[in-house]
Design a protein around this motif. Sequence first.
Motif, mmCIF file in Angstrom:
data_model
loop_
_atom_site.group_PDB
_atom_site.id
_atom_site.type_symbol
_atom_site.label_atom_id
_atom_site.label_comp_id
_atom_site.label_asym_id
_atom_site.label_seq_id
_atom_site.Cartn_x
_atom_site.Cartn_y
_atom_site.Cartn_z
ATOM 1 N N ILE A 194 0.850 -1.194 0.000
ATOM 2 C CA ILE A 194 0.000 0.000 0.000
ATOM 3 C C ILE A 194 0.880 1.236 0.000
ATOM 4 C CG2 ILE A 194 -1.740 1.286 1.314
ATOM 5 C CD1 ILE A 194 -2.424 -1.588 2.534
ATOM 6 N N MET A 195 0.605 2.139 -0.905
ATOM 7 C CA MET A 195 1.294 3.423 -0.969
ATOM 8 C C MET A 195 0.344 4.512 -0.472
ATOM 9 S SD MET A 195 4.122 5.071 -2.071
ATOM 10 C CE MET A 195 4.863 4.283 -3.514
ATOM 11 N N THR A 196 0.822 5.342 0.459
ATOM 12 C CA THR A 196 0.003 6.442 0.947
ATOM 13 C C THR A 196 0.347 7.726 0.204
ATOM 14 O OG1 THR A 196 1.557 7.076 2.689
ATOM 15 C CG2 THR A 196 -0.073 5.369 3.233
ATOM 16 N N ARG A 197 -0.454 8.750 0.416
ATOM 17 C CA ARG A 197 -0.246 10.008 -0.302
ATOM 18 C C ARG A 197 1.115 10.622 -0.018
ATOM 19 N NH1 ARG A 197 -5.655 13.302 0.231
ATOM 20 N NH2 ARG A 197 -4.410 14.426 1.718
ATOM 21 N N SER A 198 1.669 10.362 1.174
ATOM 22 C CA SER A 198 2.971 10.923 1.521
ATOM 23 C C SER A 198 4.115 10.179 0.839
ATOM 24 C CB SER A 198 3.176 10.869 3.037
ATOM 25 O OG SER A 198 3.316 9.525 3.472
ATOM 26 N N GLY A 199 3.805 9.039 0.187
ATOM 27 C CA GLY A 199 4.835 8.250 -0.463
ATOM 28 C C GLY A 199 5.354 7.109 0.386
ATOM 29 N N LYS A 200 4.821 6.943 1.594
ATOM 30 C CA LYS A 200 5.268 5.848 2.457
ATOM 31 C C LYS A 200 4.576 4.548 2.041
ATOM 32 C CE LYS A 200 5.746 4.367 7.275
ATOM 33 N NZ LYS A 200 5.616 4.728 8.702
ATOM 34 N N LYS A 201 5.351 3.456 2.052
ATOM 35 C CA LYS A 201 4.801 2.146 1.721
ATOM 36 C C LYS A 201 4.523 1.340 2.987
ATOM 37 C CE LYS A 201 6.736 1.181 -2.876
ATOM 38 N NZ LYS A 201 7.635 0.274 -3.625
ATOM 39 N N TYR A 202 3.392 0.635 2.948
ATOM 40 C CA TYR A 202 3.050 -0.316 3.996
ATOM 41 C C TYR A 202 2.858 -1.693 3.356
ATOM 42 C CZ TYR A 202 2.127 3.492 7.303
ATOM 43 O OH TYR A 202 2.242 4.576 8.143
ATOM 44 N N TYR A 203 3.142 -2.720 4.118
ATOM 45 C CA TYR A 203 2.996 -4.097 3.658
ATOM 46 C C TYR A 203 1.964 -4.779 4.559
ATOM 47 C CZ TYR A 203 7.261 -2.655 1.383
ATOM 48 O OH TYR A 203 8.178 -1.948 0.641
ATOM 49 N N TRP A 204 0.974 -5.392 3.938
ATOM 50 C CA TRP A 204 -0.150 -5.964 4.697
ATOM 51 C C TRP A 204 -0.181 -7.473 4.472
ATOM 52 C CZ3 TRP A 204 -4.904 -2.686 5.895
ATOM 53 C CH2 TRP A 204 -5.816 -3.380 6.712
ATOM 54 N N GLU A 205 -0.054 -8.194 5.575
ATOM 55 C CA GLU A 205 -0.165 -9.645 5.562
ATOM 56 C C GLU A 205 -1.438 -10.052 6.287
ATOM 57 O OE1 GLU A 205 1.460 -12.219 4.276
ATOM 58 O OE2 GLU A 205 2.841 -10.889 3.223
ATOM 59 N N HIS A 206 -2.218 -10.908 5.646
ATOM 60 C CA HIS A 206 -3.389 -11.459 6.338
ATOM 61 C C HIS A 206 -3.254 -12.973 6.416
ATOM 62 C CE1 HIS A 206 -7.370 -11.727 7.990
ATOM 63 N NE2 HIS A 206 -7.567 -12.762 7.188
ATOM 64 N N ALA A 207 -3.369 -13.512 7.631
ATOM 65 C CA ALA A 207 -3.242 -14.955 7.862
ATOM 66 C C ALA A 207 -4.613 -15.534 8.157
ATOM 67 C CB ALA A 207 -2.287 -15.220 9.024
ATOM 68 N N GLY A 208 -4.971 -16.552 7.406
ATOM 69 C CA GLY A 208 -6.302 -17.113 7.569
ATOM 70 C C GLY A 208 -6.351 -18.515 8.125
ATOM 71 N N LEU A 209 -5.242 -19.252 8.039
ATOM 72 C CA LEU A 209 -5.262 -20.659 8.448
ATOM 73 C C LEU A 209 -4.359 -20.887 9.656
ATOM 74 C CD1 LEU A 209 -5.024 -22.286 4.896
ATOM 75 C CD2 LEU A 209 -7.079 -22.014 6.282
ATOM 76 N N ILE A 210 -4.522 -20.077 10.685
ATOM 77 C CA ILE A 210 -3.600 -20.156 11.825
ATOM 78 C C ILE A 210 -3.761 -21.445 12.626
ATOM 79 C CG2 ILE A 210 -3.272 -17.672 12.056
ATOM 80 C CD1 ILE A 210 -5.434 -17.661 14.187
ATOM 81 N N SER A 211 -4.856 -22.185 12.415
ATOM 82 C CA SER A 211 -5.017 -23.472 13.093
ATOM 83 C C SER A 211 -4.171 -24.567 12.451
ATOM 84 C CB SER A 211 -6.493 -23.886 13.084
ATOM 85 O OG SER A 211 -6.961 -24.010 11.754
ATOM 86 N N ASN A 212 -3.626 -24.273 11.277
ATOM 87 C CA ASN A 212 -2.779 -25.224 10.555
ATOM 88 C C ASN A 212 -1.317 -24.977 10.950
ATOM 89 O OD1 ASN A 212 -1.037 -26.334 8.531
ATOM 90 N ND2 ASN A 212 -2.777 -26.485 7.137
ATOM 91 N N PRO A 213 -0.668 -25.944 11.636
ATOM 92 C CA PRO A 213 0.701 -25.727 12.128
ATOM 93 C C PRO A 213 1.698 -25.377 11.022
ATOM 94 C CG PRO A 213 -0.265 -27.682 13.127
ATOM 95 C CD PRO A 213 -1.203 -27.251 12.049
ATOM 96 N N ASN A 214 1.604 -26.053 9.883
ATOM 97 C CA ASN A 214 2.539 -25.776 8.793
ATOM 98 C C ASN A 214 2.340 -24.370 8.235
ATOM 99 O OD1 ASN A 214 3.785 -28.303 8.903
ATOM 100 N ND2 ASN A 214 2.261 -29.227 7.529
ATOM 101 N N TYR A 215 1.075 -23.984 8.089
ATOM 102 C CA TYR A 215 0.754 -22.632 7.613
ATOM 103 C C TYR A 215 1.297 -21.600 8.588
ATOM 104 C CZ TYR A 215 -2.053 -18.559 6.273
ATOM 105 O OH TYR A 215 -2.462 -17.300 5.893
ATOM 106 N N LEU A 216 1.079 -21.814 9.877
ATOM 107 C CA LEU A 216 1.517 -20.866 10.904
ATOM 108 C C LEU A 216 3.040 -20.762 10.922
ATOM 109 C CD1 LEU A 216 0.588 -18.951 13.086
ATOM 110 C CD2 LEU A 216 0.661 -20.859 14.715
ATOM 111 N N LYS A 217 3.723 -21.893 10.733
ATOM 112 C CA LYS A 217 5.193 -21.886 10.703
ATOM 113 C C LYS A 217 5.699 -21.036 9.536
ATOM 114 C CE LYS A 217 9.127 -25.103 10.489
ATOM 115 N NZ LYS A 217 9.732 -24.641 9.248
ATOM 116 N N ARG A 218 5.104 -21.225 8.351
ATOM 117 C CA ARG A 218 5.510 -20.432 7.184
ATOM 118 C C ARG A 218 5.215 -18.948 7.412
ATOM 119 N NH1 ARG A 218 3.035 -24.734 4.438
ATOM 120 N NH2 ARG A 218 1.222 -23.403 3.953
ATOM 121 N N HIS A 219 4.098 -18.679 8.075
ATOM 122 C CA HIS A 219 3.714 -17.291 8.361
ATOM 123 C C HIS A 219 4.755 -16.628 9.261
ATOM 124 C CE1 HIS A 219 1.346 -13.796 9.401
ATOM 125 N NE2 HIS A 219 1.365 -14.141 10.685
#
Length: 273
Positions: free
Chosen positions: A203-228
């Motif tokens: 995400i780029m804001t008007r000031s030019g700063k970048k943000y990175y957004w991660e959404h985790a959906g399968l946190i009950s899955n151990p392998n998924y959580l480890k990769r996250h």
Amino acid sequence: MENYKKRLMNQLIAAREELNKLPAGKLLCEEKNGRKLYIHAYYDDEKYIRKWITKKPELIKRLARKQYLLLLIDIMERNIACVEQYQQSHVEISAHSVMENMPIQYKDLPDEYFFCNSLGVYDAGMIKEEEMRALRLWAEADYERIDYMEWEKKHRTTRGLKVRSKSELTIAQLLYQYDDYLALRYEEVMHIGEKTLIPDFVIMTRSGKKYYWEHAGLISNPNYLKRHMEKLELYASAGITMWNNLIVTYDDEDGNLDAGIIESIIKTLLVKD
């Protein structure tokens, strides 16, 4: 303006192609005894010929269409010339374009000298327009993507973006509501040393700063959580840290996402920027 010019060019090509298929010569009309009589006038071996065609409605129609196309083509050609002249001479009205033309001796002066009116009121409008234009250009520019498991992208936003989950769909739709302040890219490829990182959203804001957004959906899955967690460590190695320029959200235990929380994050971290 460029899109308008392209449409005109395509229409012009189509009109010329149709014109080439129509009969030579032109349609004339004379009135006798209160009746309109139609004539097909044309040259044949430099000989001028006039033929009565009042009883040939199909030929009249084709010659009438020819005259219409000739005028249409003339208008389109003039409009294209106007667009090209405009493109050559037009200067974008923005703070940046004005400052580019300022004499060099002015350029070291503070911004408020230029952007405050005589009453001391800051002219935010022009600055805002320039920032929004930069956002649009960033959002529309090509960027590196992957085609990893494209079939998983089953959810389409109102702007045609395909995402992998309903939660990502919710996040994207809420971000769209603030496009005066920010722009987004989905799954843009980042290279950190020899490793590749793919944020859900950049995400780029008007000031030019970048943000990175991660959404985790399968946190009950151990392998998924480890990769996250490994992914978060990779972010940290690149100086991308939580609540500074990294946003991390999670589905609840039932796999649902609270849209109110997402909107609060957007307003608190992104819109204020």
